[in-house]
Design a protein around this motif. Structure first.
Motif, short mmCIF file in Angstrom:
data_model
loop_
_atom_site.label_atom_id
_atom_site.label_comp_id
_atom_site.label_asym_id
_atom_site.label_seq_id
_atom_site.Cartn_x
_atom_site.Cartn_y
_atom_site.Cartn_z
N ASP A 78 6.12 9.14 16.66
CA ASP A 78 6.82 8.08 15.94
C ASP A 78 8.26 7.91 16.44
O ASP A 78 9.12 7.39 15.72
N ARG A 79 8.54 8.33 17.65
CA ARG A 79 9.88 8.22 18.22
C ARG A 79 10.10 6.85 18.84
O ARG A 79 9.18 6.26 19.41
N SER A 80 11.32 6.37 18.75
CA SER A 80 11.64 5.08 19.34
C SER A 80 11.93 5.24 20.83
O SER A 80 12.25 6.33 21.31
N LYS A 109 15.40 6.59 21.72
CA LYS A 109 15.57 8.04 21.58
C LYS A 109 15.26 8.75 22.89
O LYS A 109 15.93 9.72 23.27
N PHE A 110 14.23 8.27 23.59
CA PHE A 110 13.86 8.89 24.86
C PHE A 110 14.85 8.53 25.96
O PHE A 110 15.12 9.34 26.84
N TYR A 111 15.39 7.32 25.93
CA TYR A 111 16.45 6.97 26.88
C TYR A 111 17.65 7.92 26.70
O TYR A 111 18.20 8.44 27.67
N SER A 112 18.04 8.12 25.45
CA SER A 112 19.17 9.00 25.16
C SER A 112 18.86 10.44 25.55
O SER A 112 19.71 11.14 26.10
N SER A 145 5.72 5.07 30.51
CA SER A 145 4.98 6.10 29.78
C SER A 145 4.95 5.80 28.29
O SER A 145 3.92 6.00 27.62
N TYR A 146 6.07 5.32 27.77
CA TYR A 146 6.14 5.00 26.34
C TYR A 146 5.14 3.88 26.00
O TYR A 146 4.44 3.95 24.97
N ALA A 147 5.07 2.86 26.85
CA ALA A 147 4.12 1.76 26.61
C ALA A 147 2.68 2.26 26.65
O ALA A 147 1.83 1.86 25.84
N ARG A 148 2.39 3.18 27.59
CA ARG A 148 1.03 3.72 27.67
C ARG A 148 0.70 4.58 26.46
O ARG A 148 -0.44 4.57 25.96
N VAL A 149 1.68 5.33 25.97
CA VAL A 149 1.45 6.14 24.77
C VAL A 149 1.14 5.24 23.58
O VAL A 149 0.17 5.48 22.84
N LEU A 152 8.28 16.84 22.72
CA LEU A 152 8.40 16.35 21.35
C LEU A 152 8.83 17.46 20.40
O LEU A 152 9.64 17.24 19.49
N ASP A 153 8.29 18.67 20.61
CA ASP A 153 8.67 19.79 19.75
C ASP A 153 10.16 20.12 19.90
O ASP A 153 10.84 20.41 18.92
N GLU A 154 10.65 20.06 21.14
CA GLU A 154 12.07 20.34 21.37
C GLU A 154 12.95 19.26 20.75
O GLU A 154 14.05 19.55 20.25
N LEU A 155 12.49 18.01 20.78
CA LEU A 155 13.24 16.94 20.14
C LEU A 155 13.31 17.15 18.62
O LEU A 155 14.36 16.95 18.00
N GLU A 156 12.17 17.56 18.04
CA GLU A 156 12.17 17.84 16.60
C GLU A 156 13.08 18.99 16.26
O GLU A 156 13.80 18.96 15.24
N GLU A 157 13.08 20.02 17.13
CA GLU A 157 13.96 21.17 16.89
C GLU A 157 15.42 20.78 16.98
O GLU A 157 16.25 21.20 16.17
N ALA A 158 15.74 19.94 17.97
CA ALA A 158 17.13 19.47 18.12
C ALA A 158 17.54 18.63 16.92
O ALA A 158 18.68 18.71 16.44
N LYS A 159 16.62 17.81 16.43
CA LYS A 159 16.91 16.98 15.26
C LYS A 159 17.17 17.84 14.03
O LYS A 159 18.08 17.57 13.24
N ALA A 160 16.37 18.90 13.87
CA ALA A 160 16.56 19.80 12.74
C ALA A 160 17.89 20.52 12.83
O ALA A 160 18.58 20.71 11.83
N ASN A 161 18.29 20.90 14.04
CA ASN A 161 19.57 21.59 14.22
C ASN A 161 20.74 20.67 13.93
O ASN A 161 21.78 21.11 13.41
#
Length: 439
Positions: free
Chosen positions: A240-242, A245-248, A348-352, A427-436
Motif C-alpha cells: 500500500d505504499r505510494s 515513497k519509493f522515489y524518496s 516496477s511499481y506499475a507492474r506490482v 518493504l519490511d525495512e521501510l515499515e521498520e523505518a516508519k515505526a522508528n
C-alpha cells in the motif's frame, strides 16, 4: 425386460458413482495438503546466498582492498639510503684510508597533497562499500525472483497432477459409458488425448523445476544438481505504499546512487589535488663523511631540494582541465543513473499494481466461477444434459485459471523484488523505518 431394467440400473449406478468420485476428488484436491518433508524458506535461501554467494564475496574483498589503500595513499615514499666510496679524494689528500660517505634522503610532497590523496582513497573505499551493498541487493532480488519461479513450478505440478487424477476418472467414465452404449468412442479417445497432454505438461514442468532449482543453487553457491526442498507457503503480498515513497527511499537508501555520489565527491577532491600540483614538493638529504672507521669531525652536509613546476603550462594546467572534465562526466553519470533508477521504480511499481489487481481478480472472480462451472458440468454430464466435451473444456479452463493465477503471483513477487532492488530497501525495512520515525 429384466435384462433391460438391470442394464438401466447399472448405468445409473455407474453415473452416480463416477459423479461422486469426481466430487470427492475435487474436494480432496482443494482441502488436503500433502506432507512436505523438505521445506525451503525464502529467508533461509537469502541468508545462505548472502553468506556463500561468490559475487558478493568478490565485492566484499574489493571493498576491503580499497580500504587498505587509504593509509598507503597518506604515507610518504620510502627514504633512500646511499653509501659512496671515494678512493680518489683520499689519494689526493695523501691519506691512506679511503673516504666513505653515507647519506639518507626523503622526498616530501607538499603537505596538502598527501591529505588529498588519502581523501581520494577514502572516497574510493566508500564507493567500493556501496558497490558491495548493491551486489547484495542484486543477489537478494535474484533469489526472491528465482524462489518465486520455483514455487510457481511446484504449484503448477500440483495442479497438473490434480488434473490428471480427474482426467483418469473422466476417462474411466467415458470408457464405461461407451461399453454400455451410452457414450461415444470419441469421448473415450478425447479423455486419453487430454491425459497425454497432461503427461507432456508434467515432463516440461519437471524440466523447468530442475532449471529453477539449479539457478537458485548457483545463487547459494551450491551444486546445481542438489535437491534443496520445496518452497514454503508465503504470506499474501500486502502493498500500500505510494510511488513517491519509493522515489524518496531510493534517494536515501539506494547503494548505487550512494556510490555515484561518492564518485562525484572523489572527483571534486581529485580536482583540488590537480590544483595543488602547482605547489612544489621537497627533498631533504643528510650526508656524513667517514675516513677509515671514524667519522670525520665536521665533515657532513645537508641538502634541501624543491621541485619547480616549470612546465606547468604543459603538465599541471592540462591536469586541471582533465580533472574538471572528469568531474563533469561524473555528474552526468550520476544524473543518468538516477534517471534509470527512477524509471526502474516507476516500471516496477506499475507492474506490482497491475499484477496485484490481476491476482485479486483471479481469487475473487475467475477461480470461483471456473470451479462452479466444473461442478455444474459434472452434474450436467451425469444427468445427460451436457456432453463430455463441455466437461473437458470446463475442467481445462479451471486448470488454466489456476496456473495463470500462480503466474500472476510470480509476476507480482518478481516486480516487487525489482522494486525493492531499485529503491535499495525492502518493504519490511521501510515499515521498520516508519515505526522508528514515530518513536
Amino acid at each position: 425386460m429384466w435384462y433391460t431394467l438391470n442394464k438401466i440400473i447399472y448405468i445409473m449406478n455407474e453415473k452416480v458413482k463416477i459423479v461422486l468420485l469426481c466430487l470427492v476428488a475435487l474436494f480432496v484436491s482443494m482441502h488436503v495438503v500433502a506432507e512436505e518433508p523438505n521445506i525451503l524458506s525464502l529467508n533461509s535461501a537469502i541468508s545462505e546466498a548472502l553468506k556463500s554467494n561468490p559475487e558478493i564475496s568478490v565485492a566484499k574483498r574489493a571493498y576491503e582492498a580499497a580500504s587498505a589503500r587509504i593509509w598507503q595513499a597518506a604515507s610518504l615514499q620510502d627514504p633512500m639510503f646511499e653509501m659512496e666510496y671515494d678512493k680518489m679524494t683520499a689519494d689526493r689528500m695523501l691519506s691512506g684510508d679511503p673516504m666513505k660517505t653515507y647519506a639518507i634522503s626523503q622526498e616530501i610532497p607538499f603537505p596538502t597533497k598527501l591529505y588529498l590523496r588519502a581523501k581520494i582513497a577514502s572516497k574510493l573505499a566508500k564507493m567500493a562499500y556501496e558497490n558491495y551493498k548493491a551486489k547484495e541487493r542484486e543477489i537478494i532480488s535474484q533469489v526472491k525472483s528465482t524462489y518465486a519461479e520455483l514455487s510457481l513450478v511446484y504449484k503448477s505440478i500440483d495442479v497438473m497432477k490434480e488434473q490428471r487424477g480427474l482426467l483418469e476418472q473422466f476417462s474411466a467414465s467415458a470408457t464405461t459409458r461407451y461399453s454400455v452404449d451410452e457414450g461415444t468412442q470419441a469421448d473415450a479417445l478425447r479423455a486419453q488425448v487430454e491425459l497425454a497432454k497432461t503427461d507432456n505438461g508434467l515432463i516440461m514442468l519437471e524440466q523447468k523445476r530442475l532449471t529453477a532449482q539449479a539457478r537458485l543453487n548457483i545463487l547459494m553457491n551450491k551444486d546445481p544438481a542438489e535437491e534443496i526442498g520445496i518452497p514454503s507457503a508465503e504470506n499474501p503480498v500486502l502493498f500500500d505504499r505510494s510511488l513517491e515513497k519509493f522515489y524518496s527511499a531510493a534517494q536515501q537508501y539506494n547503494p548505487e546512487l550512494k556510490a555515484y555520489r561518492y564518485g562525484i565527491e572523489r572527483g571534486k577532491v581529485a580536482y583540488d589535488l590537480s590544483l595543488n600540483e602547482f605547489m612544489p614538493d621537497f627533498v631533504i638529504k643528510y650526508r656524513q663523511m667517514v675516513q677509515g672507521d671514524k667519522a670525520v669531525g665536521n665533515m657532513w652536509a645537508g641538502m634541501l631540494g624543491v621541485t619547480v613546476p616549470l612546465w606547468f603550462f604543459e603538465k599541471q594546467a592540462f591536469g586541471v582541465k582533465e580533472m574538471k572534465a572528469e568531474l563533469e562526466m561524473l555528474k552526468s553519470d550520476y544524473r543518468a543513473k538516477e534517471n534509470k533508477i527512477l524509471f526502474d521504480i516507476r516500471d516496477s511499481y506499475a507492474r506490482v499494481e497491475a499484477n496485484k489487481k490481476i491476482v485479486q481478480l483471479y481469487e475473487t472472480a475467475f477461480l470461483p466461477q471456473a470451479d462452479a462451472t466444473v461442478k455444474a458440468s459434472l452434474k450436467g454430464y451425469a444427468s445427460g444434459k451436457s456432453d463430455f466435451v463441455t466437461l473437458l473444456d470446463s475442467q481445462r479452463t479451471l486448470e488454466d485459471f489456476k496456473i495463470d493465477h500462480y503466474k500472476a503471483i510470480l509476476e507480482l513477487r518478481t516486480a516487487l523484488a525489482d522494486l525493492e532492488k531499485a529503491a535499495g530497501v525492502t518493504l519490511d525495512e521501510l515499515e521498520e523505518a516508519k515505526a522508528n520515525e514515530k518513536k
